[in-house]
Design a protein around this motif. Structure first.
Motif, mmCIF file in Angstrom:
data_model
loop_
_atom_site.group_PDB
_atom_site.id
_atom_site.type_symbol
_atom_site.label_atom_id
_atom_site.label_comp_id
_atom_site.label_asym_id
_atom_site.label_seq_id
_atom_site.Cartn_x
_atom_site.Cartn_y
_atom_site.Cartn_z
ATOM 1 N N PRO A 32 8.263 -5.943 -11.515
ATOM 2 C CA PRO A 32 9.402 -5.378 -10.781
ATOM 3 C C PRO A 32 9.170 -5.331 -9.278
ATOM 4 C CG PRO A 32 8.247 -3.682 -12.027
ATOM 5 C CD PRO A 32 7.696 -4.991 -12.485
ATOM 6 N N GLN A 33 7.882 -5.334 -8.869
ATOM 7 C CA GLN A 33 7.593 -5.353 -7.439
ATOM 8 C C GLN A 33 8.159 -6.615 -6.784
ATOM 9 O OE1 GLN A 33 5.542 -4.883 -9.966
ATOM 10 N NE2 GLN A 33 3.829 -3.524 -9.490
ATOM 11 N N ALA A 34 8.095 -7.751 -7.506
ATOM 12 C CA ALA A 34 8.639 -8.998 -6.965
ATOM 13 C C ALA A 34 10.157 -8.917 -6.846
ATOM 14 C CB ALA A 34 8.234 -10.171 -7.855
ATOM 15 N N PHE A 35 10.808 -8.315 -7.828
ATOM 16 C CA PHE A 35 12.258 -8.148 -7.738
ATOM 17 C C PHE A 35 12.615 -7.209 -6.599
ATOM 18 C CE2 PHE A 35 16.168 -5.925 -9.411
ATOM 19 C CZ PHE A 35 17.038 -6.948 -9.055
ATOM 20 N N PHE A 90 5.548 -1.815 -2.119
ATOM 21 C CA PHE A 90 6.191 -2.091 -3.403
ATOM 22 C C PHE A 90 5.160 -2.069 -4.530
ATOM 23 C CE2 PHE A 90 9.334 -4.961 -0.916
ATOM 24 C CZ PHE A 90 9.999 -3.836 -0.459
ATOM 25 N N GLU A 91 4.035 -2.757 -4.310
ATOM 26 C CA GLU A 91 3.027 -2.874 -5.361
ATOM 27 C C GLU A 91 2.394 -1.528 -5.698
ATOM 28 O OE1 GLU A 91 0.598 -4.099 -8.252
ATOM 29 O OE2 GLU A 91 2.156 -5.319 -7.309
ATOM 30 N N ALA A 121 3.018 0.231 -9.272
ATOM 31 C CA ALA A 121 1.891 0.022 -10.189
ATOM 32 C C ALA A 121 1.142 1.307 -10.485
ATOM 33 C CB ALA A 121 0.927 -1.014 -9.606
ATOM 34 N N LEU A 122 1.128 2.245 -9.566
ATOM 35 C CA LEU A 122 0.384 3.486 -9.757
ATOM 36 C C LEU A 122 1.266 4.629 -10.254
ATOM 37 C CD1 LEU A 122 -1.964 3.392 -6.629
ATOM 38 C CD2 LEU A 122 -2.475 2.713 -8.973
ATOM 39 N N ALA A 123 2.528 4.344 -10.526
ATOM 40 C CA ALA A 123 3.438 5.364 -11.055
ATOM 41 C C ALA A 123 3.566 5.198 -12.565
ATOM 42 C CB ALA A 123 4.812 5.236 -10.403
ATOM 43 N N PRO A 124 3.400 6.263 -13.348
ATOM 44 C CA PRO A 124 3.597 6.159 -14.796
ATOM 45 C C PRO A 124 5.056 5.852 -15.107
ATOM 46 C CG PRO A 124 3.368 8.449 -14.149
ATOM 47 C CD PRO A 124 3.059 7.637 -12.932
ATOM 48 N N GLN A 125 5.278 5.047 -16.126
ATOM 49 C CA GLN A 125 6.633 4.594 -16.424
ATOM 50 C C GLN A 125 7.570 5.746 -16.760
ATOM 51 O OE1 GLN A 125 6.900 1.510 -19.367
ATOM 52 N NE2 GLN A 125 9.073 1.890 -19.718
ATOM 53 N N HIS A 126 7.055 6.788 -17.423
ATOM 54 C CA HIS A 126 7.938 7.869 -17.851
ATOM 55 C C HIS A 126 8.419 8.721 -16.692
ATOM 56 C CE1 HIS A 126 4.287 10.297 -17.337
ATOM 57 N NE2 HIS A 126 5.095 11.340 -17.300
ATOM 58 N N ALA A 127 7.806 8.556 -15.492
ATOM 59 C CA ALA A 127 8.195 9.365 -14.329
ATOM 60 C C ALA A 127 8.386 8.477 -13.107
ATOM 61 C CB ALA A 127 7.136 10.432 -14.052
ATOM 62 N N VAL A 185 0.471 -10.291 -3.518
ATOM 63 C CA VAL A 185 0.105 -8.878 -3.640
ATOM 64 C C VAL A 185 0.495 -8.444 -5.048
ATOM 65 C CG1 VAL A 185 0.352 -6.584 -2.632
ATOM 66 C CG2 VAL A 185 0.571 -8.605 -1.185
ATOM 67 N N ALA A 186 -0.362 -8.792 -6.004
ATOM 68 C CA ALA A 186 -0.020 -8.631 -7.420
ATOM 69 C C ALA A 186 -0.887 -7.609 -8.128
ATOM 70 C CB ALA A 186 -0.131 -9.978 -8.141
ATOM 71 N N SER A 187 -1.566 -6.741 -7.398
ATOM 72 C CA SER A 187 -2.381 -5.692 -8.000
ATOM 73 C C SER A 187 -2.539 -4.579 -6.978
ATOM 74 C CB SER A 187 -3.753 -6.235 -8.408
ATOM 75 O OG SER A 187 -4.518 -6.549 -7.260
ATOM 76 N N PRO A 188 -2.873 -3.364 -7.412
ATOM 77 C CA PRO A 188 -3.097 -2.295 -6.439
ATOM 78 C C PRO A 188 -4.179 -2.634 -5.421
ATOM 79 C CG PRO A 188 -2.839 -1.372 -8.628
ATOM 80 C CD PRO A 188 -2.903 -2.855 -8.804
ATOM 81 N N ALA A 189 -5.251 -3.304 -5.859
ATOM 82 C CA ALA A 189 -6.306 -3.681 -4.921
ATOM 83 C C ALA A 189 -5.767 -4.632 -3.853
ATOM 84 C CB ALA A 189 -7.469 -4.333 -5.669
#
Length: 418
Positions: free
Chosen positions: A131-134, A324-325, A329-335, A266-270
């Protein structure tokens, strides 16, 4: 050049809604302040005070709206925020006193912050494998819409009459309302039960809050082009004033063409942390070049400012891709909505206090202030990679927090593991 249309129907719906919305944003960003100072005749100082107060009020609204989107369904909440913005913007027509102005702009700013956080779950749900790419694609669409809106606003500014400014406000309100219409074709996102996690998990996530603060400092860079550079160009350089439009065009076209491409690496948190670091270095270089443009011949000032803005825009591409990444990426899906609402706090603070900071350092202090601002960006970028590593060790794991009965219509971004 990114693809003109996204792959899936829900993505196309969100893109169309975003485009219509940003047409209205372009109208307001270009001439909104002029409407209140030239047509309503409010003092510029009071307009600035009211906008700052509205920005502060909007900070808390984003978190609450994001949490509501997670629990009640993001589509309905997001559409409601667009309706609120449309009504509040129409209210500008009757804001003929300071307190009515503060009320209208406060509601509009709150609706904007709420919309940004409540849209996050929709982007994550329908954004595909990344979703970061979108989200990067939507930023390119945003710049196209704002540019077209700015062209229309230029007519109102050129005419300069009260009816022209009022027509601008009406167009803005209509665009906000119309942007909600395509959402009727968007399948709703299933709400996440409250039992999926702590009520305010994002406010307890220390590493995520640190990253929010770092991104907020870095977000001040957006005001360099819109606040500091125009004032510097006019007051401290011999460059022609028309260069301001050229610099804005250079920035906008570059973002439209290259934001999606910048996000691919930029496809990972690192990688996001590394992109923050590169962005900080780029901003330091651009601020240094801008400072050197003072006291030089016009041709040299123009050259320095063009090169500086090209470097600044590259840094902006990296900064946006990193944000964006990391935020997704570091946010849990449920929140997702709640976390993105918290992440938006940094940008809200930058919007409220960034202009005053830049004017104080870069314009009032002068050349040394540009070096201080550049160093601030560089140090913030250097702090990002260790903050990302801390977040990956300590943060909430999206896969662990996802309830069993939640089904997504599209693959979700890879989860973050420790």
């Amino acid at each position: 050049m990114p693809a003109l249309l996204p792959d899936t129907a829900p993505q196309r719906v969100l893109a169309v809604s975003n485009f219509v919305y940003t047409l209205g944003s372009g109208l307001y960003l270009t001439a909104g302040v002029l409407y209140f100072t030239q047509a309503v005749h409010l003092p510029a100082g009071r307009v600035g005070l009211g906008l700052g107060a509205a920005g502060i009020v909007a900070l808390a609204v984003g978190i609450a709206a994001g949490h509501l989107a997670d629990r009640r369904g993001a589509r309905g909440v997001y559409a409601s925020t667009l309706a609120v913005q449309a009504v509040a913007t129409a209210g500008f027509l009757w804001a003929d006193s300071f307190w009515l102005f503060v009320l209208a702009v406060g509601v509009a700013s709150g609706g904007k912050a709420a919309g940004q956080s409540s849209r996050g779950p929709l982007i994550r749900h329908y954004g595909g494998a990344r979703p970061q790419a979108f989200r990067a694609y939507l930023r390119a669409v945003t710049n196209v819409g704002i540019s077209l809106g700015a062209l229309a606003a230029g007519w109102a500014v050129q005419v300069g009459t009260v009816p022209a400014y009022r027509l601008l406000v009406i167009g803005n309100a209509v665009a906000f309302a119309a942007s909600a219409v395509p959402l009727l074709r968007l399948p709703p996102v299933k709400p996440v039960p409250a039992s999926a996690g702590p009520r305010w998990a994002a406010l307890r996530d220390g590493p995520y809050l640190v990253l929010t603060a770092l991104d907020g400092v870095m977000t001040v860079q957006f005001r360099v082009l819109t606040v500091a550079v125009p004032l510097w160009l006019v007051s401290a350089t011999t460059a022609p004033h028309s260069l301001i439009s050229v610099l804005v065009l250079l920035n906008t076209v570059t973002i439209v063409l290259f934001q999606v491409r910048a996000g691919r690496g930029v496809a990972s948190p690192a990688a996001g942390g590394a992109a923050y670091r590169r962005a900080g270095v780029a901003f330091l270089a651009s601020c240094s070049l801008i400072s050197l443009s003072a006291g030089t011949p016009a041709w040299a000032a123009v050259t320095l400012l063009l090169v500086a803005m090209a470097i600044h825009t590259i840094g902006e591409l990296w900064h946006a891709a990193a944000g964006f990444e990391v935020s997704y990426a570091l946010a849990p899906q449920h929140a997702t909505g709640q976390y993105l609402g918290v992440f938006g706090l940094g940008g809200g603070l930058a919007e409220a206090f960034g202009p005053a900071l830049l004017i104080s350092l870069c314009i009032t202090w002068g050349r040394p202030g540009w070096y201080v601002v550049g160093a601030m960006f560089a140090l913030t970028g250097l702090a990002a990679p260790p903050a990302v590593r801390w977040a990956r060790r300590k943060g909430v794991r999206p896969a662990e927090a996802l309830p069993e009965n939640t089904v997504s219509a599209a693959p979700i971004a890879p989860t973050v593991t420790g």
